[in-house]
Design a protein around this motif. Structure first.
Motif, PDB file in Angstrom:
ATOM      1  N   ASP A 107      -1.646   6.369   1.748  1.00 57.09           N
ATOM      2  CA  ASP A 107      -3.020   5.870   1.595  1.00 57.09           C
ATOM      3  C   ASP A 107      -3.297   4.911   2.752  1.00 57.09           C
ATOM      4  O   ASP A 107      -3.021   3.717   2.665  1.00 57.09           O
ATOM      5  CB  ASP A 107      -3.170   5.167   0.241  1.00 57.09           C
ATOM      6  N   GLN A 163      -4.418   2.285   5.295  1.00 59.00           N
ATOM      7  CA  GLN A 163      -5.175   1.039   5.211  1.00 59.00           C
ATOM      8  C   GLN A 163      -4.872   0.190   6.444  1.00 59.00           C
ATOM      9  O   GLN A 163      -3.854   0.381   7.099  1.00 59.00           O
ATOM     10  CB  GLN A 163      -4.809   0.257   3.932  1.00 59.00           C
ATOM     11  N   ALA A 171       0.833  -1.208   0.000  1.00 62.52           N
ATOM     12  CA  ALA A 171       0.000   0.000   0.000  1.00 62.52           C
ATOM     13  C   ALA A 171       0.865   1.253   0.000  1.00 62.52           C
ATOM     14  O   ALA A 171       1.951   1.279   0.606  1.00 62.52           O
ATOM     15  CB  ALA A 171      -0.916   0.006   1.221  1.00 62.52           C
ATOM     16  N   SER A 185      -8.785   1.172  -3.131  1.00 60.21           N
ATOM     17  CA  SER A 185      -7.914   0.502  -2.161  1.00 60.21           C
ATOM     18  C   SER A 185      -8.661  -0.601  -1.430  1.00 60.21           C
ATOM     19  O   SER A 185      -8.103  -1.672  -1.145  1.00 60.21           O
ATOM     20  CB  SER A 185      -7.364   1.520  -1.153  1.00 60.21           C
ATOM     21  N   ALA A 213     -10.093   0.821   4.484  1.00 58.35           N
ATOM     22  CA  ALA A 213      -9.412   1.706   3.536  1.00 58.35           C
ATOM     23  C   ALA A 213     -10.279   2.937   3.302  1.00 58.35           C
ATOM     24  O   ALA A 213     -11.498   2.904   3.530  1.00 58.35           O
ATOM     25  CB  ALA A 213      -9.133   0.992   2.221  1.00 58.35           C
TER      26      ALA A 213
END
Length: 433
Positions: A254, A256, A250, A289, A284
């Motif tokens: 971003d 997650q 990832a 994602s 997410a």
């Protein structure tokens, strides 16, 4: 003084007072601070607290909110507000206003040792939905007091089964939010100070999914592992590999999460079991994602189990919730109205949360949605237990803020968008060549 003229002289001030009161009433609907003062009046506040506590003592699980619905229906009847019931077993949809467009919606989702603790063992309002119902009924009361001034229709959505029960999905399927142009969702928050309203544009809460996998091998005696196919070892490698989905696949910017919170297998110290069950959640802030995580979780579980000569069966539990994404224009609108109510200094940006909310499903059915938080933290009251903690309690001083801001957002939205409708209607049609 001529006594015959006295009634006329007395009547004139009364008429002037009545006219002033009417003007004040008209102004109040578009005055968020005035609506907050109304919601803070002792009688109004006492009524909301009473509603909340009546719900509190009869705590119910998803799709079992029959007593809660009875409270809601009784209060709507007392206010003369029309409604439709049931939606999704125990849901209620009420309307205030003209019955014509534009339509704006205000939704809510239906072991603490204190005077009003639950009468139902094993069940508690651990997230504040009892307070949310009281707030929305408070908004309904304010809006009903100004029903003749509303420039459209406010739809009040009392939704069941928010906590993992898929209530929003069932309400949508039942047609509860048809023709809605915009929706404003609300949640009290233990980490935001009392009197403060908080939100942000874009992602505000994560998309959430749950998975369960059975890793199967061949059981046997622990002293003879070469005669077995060990699912515990395979499941352990699965868990380690799942952690690399975020750390190595990832984008670090971003956010997650993949967490395995369930591991069940075996019942004896000296026996390798035939199978192991693991389960967890993934989160997410974007649909892309979220979908990629779901795909990779399945691939990793199957592949890692295979490396250890095991097989794996994966189930993704439904319903899942997509991310809560706030409309940027509605954020600007919220900041303006909230600032008029509590002052710009008490309207703050909230960092995104990895918690999930099925309000996000409304965002897939309605053009514009917005979700925000009402603070209830007051450190002078002592420690505030977090949501879903067995000692969680609601600071009832937050109720007027929720009632007033929801009513203000709905009324102002209708006013501004009715003006747009009227302006569009004035444009003369022209023939096309």
């Amino acid at each position: 003084m001529d006594t015959a003229a006295s009634p006329l002289l007395l009547l004139l001030p009364l008429l002037l007072l009545a006219a002033a009161a009417a003007a004040s009433c008209r102004a109040a609907l578009d005055d968020p601070a005035a609506l907050l003062r109304r919601a803070k009046e002792a009688e109004f506040m006492e009524w909301m607290v009473g509603v909340r506590r009546r719900i509190l003592v009869r705590r119910e699980l998803g799709y079992e909110e029959f007593a809660t619905s009875e409270v809601v229906l009784r209060e709507l009847d007392a206010m003369g507000i029309p409604y439709r019931h049931p939606f999704a077993v125990t849901g209620v949809v009420a309307t205030v206003g003209t019955g014509r467009p534009p339509f704006v919606a205000l939704p809510v989702q239906e072991s603490v040792e204190w005077e009003h603790k639950s009468k139902v063992p094993g069940k508690m309002h651990g997230c504040g939905h009892d307070a949310h119902v009281a707030m929305l009924l408070g908004s309904a009361k304010i809006l009903q007091e100004h029903r003749d001034e509303l420039q459209g229709t406010v739809v009040l959505v009392f939704q069941p089964a928010e906590e993992g029960g898929g209530g929003a999905k069932k309400m949508i399927e039942a047609g509860a939010v048809e023709n809605i142009e915009a929706m404003f969702g609300i949640h009290i928050l233990d980490s935001v100070p009392i009197g403060v309203l908080a939100s942000r544009p874009g992602p505000v809460m994560a998309g959430s999914g749950f998975f369960e996998a059975v890793v199967s091998g061949k059981g046997g005696h622990a002293a003879l592992p070469h005669h077995t196919i060990d699912p515990i070892l395979a499941a352990s490698n699965v868990i380690l590999s799942l952690q690399q989905l975020v750390s190595r696949e990832a984008d670090p910017l971003d956010s997650q999460v993949v967490t395995v919170g369930k591991f069940e297998g075996g019942g004896a110290f000296n026996v390798i079991p035939d199978s192991v069950t693991i389960g967890g959640t993934f989160r997410a802030f974007s649909k892309e994602s979220f979908d990629r995580l779901k795909q990779r979780i399945e691939q990793v579980i199957v592949a890692q189990a295979s490396v250890q000569r095991c097989s794996a069966n994966i189930v993704f539990l439904e319903p899942s919730s997509p991310p809560v994404i706030n409309d940027p224009e509605l954020h600007d609108f919220f900041m303006k109205v909230a600032g008029e109510m509590v002052g710009p200094g008490d309207v703050r940006e909230k960092e995104p949360m990895m918690g999930a909310e099925d309000f996000s499903l409304y965002g897939e059915a309605i053009p514009r949605t917005y979700y925000y938080f009402v603070g209830m933290l007051n450190e002078t009251r002592g420690p505030q237990a977090a949501h879903h903690n067995p000692f969680f309690t609601v600071n009832e001083d937050a109720l007027p803020y929720g009632a007033a801001i929801q009513a203000s957002l709905a009324a102002r939205y209708l006013l501004e968008h009715q003006e747009h409708v009227a302006a569009a209607a004035k444009v003369e049609p022209r023939d096309e060549l």
